[in-house]
Scaffold this active site. Sequence first.
Site: not given
Length: 179
Positions: A7, A68, A141
């Site tokens: 992330d 991501e 996160d």
Amino acid sequence: MRVLGVDPGLTRCGVGVVEGVAGRPLTMLGVGVLRTPATADLSERLVAVERGIEDWLDEHRPECVAVERVFSQHNVSTVMGTAQASAVAMLCAARRGIPVALHTPSEVKAAVTGTGRADKAQVGAMVTRLLRLSAPPRPADAADALALAICHIWRAPAQNRLQQAVDRHTAHATKGRTA
């Protein structure tokens, strides 16, 4: 399949490793957050993220890295930092010949919660349940990185079959033109 989920972010870059196959219980092998101080020079922060990603790749030896996909946000400086951290993760994986998969936030949310509009608490709760953890990984996160890895494990088989079908169709169409 062993997947490192990333992330991306400059201040907090979530990392998580999940192992398993679609349709079977998954196992978390590690989770954490790479942190850099907002006051540090950008180049130093990128090097710190790179070193952190390299350490995770060395320790866990993933077969794939799921990152991501950066999407448009209202704050340009935030999206730039996210894109830069994302590029570092992709570069580290590519340097080692590890495949990289990009997943949108809504794709990840839909994979783990059933809806692409889930909030962070819902994602954290489902990651906790799916990986049989005693509590949601903190900060968010870290949970998001695990969700990325789960999403990839579950979606990769279908994506691979689709790509193989496209490749066969393209090869067949090309062969027909050259005959």
